[in-house]
Design an enzyme around this catalytic site. Structure first.
Site, PDB file in Angstrom:
ATOM      1  N   THR A 145      -7.025  11.744   3.519  1.00  0.00           N
ATOM      2  CA  THR A 145      -5.799  11.338   4.232  1.00  0.00           C
ATOM      3  C   THR A 145      -4.801  12.503   4.184  1.00  0.00           C
ATOM      4  OG1 THR A 145      -4.658  10.554   2.250  1.00  0.00           O
ATOM      5  CG2 THR A 145      -6.017   8.937   3.428  1.00  0.00           C
ATOM      6  N   TYR A 168       1.910   9.388 -11.619  1.00  0.00           N
ATOM      7  CA  TYR A 168       1.040   8.659 -10.675  1.00  0.00           C
ATOM      8  C   TYR A 168       0.055   7.765 -11.433  1.00  0.00           C
ATOM      9  CZ  TYR A 168      -1.990   7.893  -6.611  1.00  0.00           C
ATOM     10  OH  TYR A 168      -2.729   7.327  -5.596  1.00  0.00           O
ATOM     11  N   ILE A 205      -9.558   9.619  -1.020  1.00  0.00           N
ATOM     12  CA  ILE A 205      -9.734   9.299   0.393  1.00  0.00           C
ATOM     13  C   ILE A 205      -9.149  10.434   1.226  1.00  0.00           C
ATOM     14  CG2 ILE A 205      -9.253   7.593   2.190  1.00  0.00           C
ATOM     15  CD1 ILE A 205     -10.897   6.499  -0.206  1.00  0.00           C
ATOM     16  N   ASN A 252       0.803  -1.226   0.000  1.00  0.00           N
ATOM     17  CA  ASN A 252       0.000   0.000   0.000  1.00  0.00           C
ATOM     18  C   ASN A 252       0.837   1.279   0.000  1.00  0.00           C
ATOM     19  OD1 ASN A 252      -2.500   1.624   0.922  1.00  0.00           O
ATOM     20  ND2 ASN A 252      -1.049   1.895   2.626  1.00  0.00           N
ATOM     21  N   LYS A 276      -0.175   3.645 -11.253  1.00  0.00           N
ATOM     22  CA  LYS A 276      -1.343   2.906 -10.760  1.00  0.00           C
ATOM     23  C   LYS A 276      -1.937   2.005 -11.843  1.00  0.00           C
ATOM     24  CE  LYS A 276      -1.133   4.396  -6.544  1.00  0.00           C
ATOM     25  NZ  LYS A 276      -0.788   3.468  -5.437  1.00  0.00           N
TER      26      LYS A 276
HETATM   27  P1  NAD Z   1      -0.147   8.615   2.996  1.00  0.00           P
HETATM   28  O1  NAD Z   1       0.794   9.593   2.427  1.00  0.00           O
HETATM   29  O2  NAD Z   1      -1.026   8.992   4.131  1.00  0.00           O
HETATM   30  O3  NAD Z   1       0.628   7.270   3.395  1.00  0.00           O
HETATM   31  C1  NAD Z   1       1.630   6.705   2.580  1.00  0.00           C
HETATM   32  C2  NAD Z   1       2.653   6.065   3.502  1.00  0.00           C
HETATM   33  O4  NAD Z   1       3.629   5.410   2.681  1.00  0.00           O
HETATM   34  C3  NAD Z   1       3.408   7.091   4.356  1.00  0.00           C
HETATM   35  O5  NAD Z   1       3.304   6.727   5.727  1.00  0.00           O
HETATM   36  C4  NAD Z   1       4.847   7.011   3.854  1.00  0.00           C
HETATM   37  O6  NAD Z   1       5.817   7.201   4.867  1.00  0.00           O
HETATM   38  C5  NAD Z   1       4.891   5.604   3.294  1.00  0.00           C
HETATM   39  N1  NAD Z   1       5.946   5.439   2.296  1.00  0.00           N
HETATM   40  C6  NAD Z   1       6.304   6.293   1.301  1.00  0.00           C
HETATM   41  N2  NAD Z   1       7.347   5.800   0.620  1.00  0.00           N
HETATM   42  C7  NAD Z   1       7.652   4.601   1.181  1.00  0.00           C
HETATM   43  C8  NAD Z   1       8.632   3.612   0.925  1.00  0.00           C
HETATM   44  N3  NAD Z   1       9.541   3.770  -0.062  1.00  0.00           N
HETATM   45  N4  NAD Z   1       8.650   2.500   1.686  1.00  0.00           N
HETATM   46  C9  NAD Z   1       7.761   2.334   2.686  1.00  0.00           C
HETATM   47  N5  NAD Z   1       6.812   3.244   3.004  1.00  0.00           N
HETATM   48  C10 NAD Z   1       6.762   4.365   2.251  1.00  0.00           C
HETATM   49  O7  NAD Z   1      -1.038   8.122   1.758  1.00  0.00           O
HETATM   50  P2  NAD Z   1      -2.424   7.346   1.700  1.00  0.00           P
HETATM   51  O8  NAD Z   1      -3.431   8.284   1.205  1.00  0.00           O
HETATM   52  O9  NAD Z   1      -2.661   6.558   2.934  1.00  0.00           O
HETATM   53  O10 NAD Z   1      -2.107   6.382   0.473  1.00  0.00           O
HETATM   54  C11 NAD Z   1      -1.846   5.001   0.634  1.00  0.00           C
HETATM   55  C12 NAD Z   1      -1.936   4.358  -0.732  1.00  0.00           C
HETATM   56  O11 NAD Z   1      -3.232   4.588  -1.288  1.00  0.00           O
HETATM   57  C13 NAD Z   1      -0.947   4.907  -1.757  1.00  0.00           C
HETATM   58  O12 NAD Z   1      -0.482   3.858  -2.571  1.00  0.00           O
HETATM   59  C14 NAD Z   1      -1.793   5.873  -2.569  1.00  0.00           C
HETATM   60  O13 NAD Z   1      -1.285   6.068  -3.857  1.00  0.00           O
HETATM   61  C15 NAD Z   1      -3.109   5.136  -2.579  1.00  0.00           C
HETATM   62  N6  NAD Z   1      -4.280   5.954  -2.865  1.00  0.00           N
HETATM   63  C16 NAD Z   1      -4.593   6.999  -2.057  1.00  0.00           C
HETATM   64  C17 NAD Z   1      -5.721   7.754  -2.347  1.00  0.00           C
HETATM   65  C18 NAD Z   1      -6.133   8.919  -1.499  1.00  0.00           C
HETATM   66  O14 NAD Z   1      -7.051   9.642  -1.913  1.00  0.00           O
HETATM   67  N7  NAD Z   1      -5.522   9.144  -0.348  1.00  0.00           N
HETATM   68  C19 NAD Z   1      -6.517   7.424  -3.457  1.00  0.00           C
HETATM   69  C20 NAD Z   1      -6.165   6.341  -4.238  1.00  0.00           C
HETATM   70  C21 NAD Z   1      -5.038   5.602  -3.923  1.00  0.00           C
END
Ligand code: NAD
Length: 252
Positions: free
Chosen positions: A191, A156, A189, A90, A160
């Site tokens: 976040t 991005y 989401i 994730n 994905k």
């Molecule tokens: P976030 O930024 O809150 O959390 C991402 C986490 O990944 C952070 O804690 C960061 O430290 C960690 N991270 C970054 N690089 C890393 C690495 N090289 N190794 C290990 N950890 C690492 O983001 P989120 O919103 O919780 O997103 C989580 C996932 O969901 C991501 O893949 C994001 O692309 C995807 N996503 C998010 C949304 C949204 O709207 N928030 C929508 C679709 C998809």
């Protein structure tokens, strides 16, 4: 088939962030023991505090771009809890801003390295353990931008779309060996990732709201429950698929 996770062991990468933190909590709530993995020690420890799950949860610092680090993470899960049944790959980063021709090669490569190669590396580390124990469930976080596009997010969007392809390829190779591989596709989401974008581009959130027919942005909990189901035996016939949890984003 039960959707309980009793007796199962999970890991969640990006477990210090918005979606990963809540997913780790929901997995523990459903009965799993969980290793929270993140690049950031502070964020990972914040998740341990948030869950307050005692021995059922542990943090291991890990970098999804580094195979040795991911292999260490898998070994740490096995050393601590004996096996690895569920992997939620994730961790992710975003790059918003430049139009494609102005994105540098370094910027593009960095997003791909974490979001796409990071999922490949994670599965490369996890699959041998799952094969050795006879199966498991892998859930990769893609995005509604894995099946659609918006402006200013070429790296991005590419990453994905790639996660979905990688998920399908892994499912074709490993489903008959007991490893189910699926992707979850969150809509937008609420976040820290979205808060950061709103700071850079005021009004970003309201504009995105119009893309969600359900009339709200998602919560990390919305995604976490899907991950928990995909990790459970209730999802025994689900593999190679994309599960959108997006408030109707992809329906438009
Ligand atoms: P976030 O930024 O809150 O959390 C991402 C986490 O990944 C952070 O804690 C960061 O430290 C960690 N991270 C970054 N690089 C890393 C690495 N090289 N190794 C290990 N950890 C690492 O983001 P989120 O919103 O919780 O997103 C989580 C996932 O969901 C991501 O893949 C994001 O692309 C995807 N996503 C998010 C949304 C949204 O709207 N928030 C929508 C679709 C998809």
């Amino acid at each position: 088939m039960s959707n309980s996770l009793d007796g199962k062991v999970a890991l969640v990468t990006g477990g210090g962030g918005g979606i990963g933190r809540e997913t780790a909590k929901v997995l523990v709530d459903h009965g799993a023991r969980v290793v929270v993995a993140d690049l950031s020690e502070d964020a990972g420890n914040g998740t341990l505090e948030y869950i307050d799950g005692g021995d059922a949860v542990a943090f291991v610092r890990a970098d999804v771009t580094d195979l040795a680090s991911m292999q260490h993470l898998v070994q740490a899960a096995v050393d601590r809890y004996g096996r690895l049944d569920i992997a939620h790959n994730n961790a992710g980063i975003e790059l918003t801003g430049p139009d494609l021709a102005d994105v540098t090669v370094e910027q593009f490569d960095k997003v791909i390295a974490v979001n796409l190669t990071g999922v490949f590396i994670s599965m490369k580390a996890e699959i041998p353990q799952m094969l050795a124990q006879g199966g498991g469930s892998i859930i990769n976080t893609a995005s509604s931008l894995g099946q659609s596009a918006i402006a200013h997010q070429s790296a991005y969007v590419t990453s994905k779309h790639g996660v979905i392809g990688l998920t399908r390829a892994a499912a074709v190779e490993y489903s008959d060996k007991g490893i189910r591989v699926n992707a979850v596709l969150p809509g937008v989401i609420q976040t820290p990732m979205i808060d950061a974008l709103e700071e850079t581009y005021p009004g970003f959130k309201d504009a995105l709201l119009t893309k969600h027919p359900i009339g709200r942005l998602g919560t990390p909990h919305d995604i976490a429950e899907m991950v928990a189901w995909l990790g459970s035996d209730a999802a025994a016939f689900a593999t190679g698929s994309q599960f959108a949890v997006d408030g109707g984003y992809l329906a438009i």
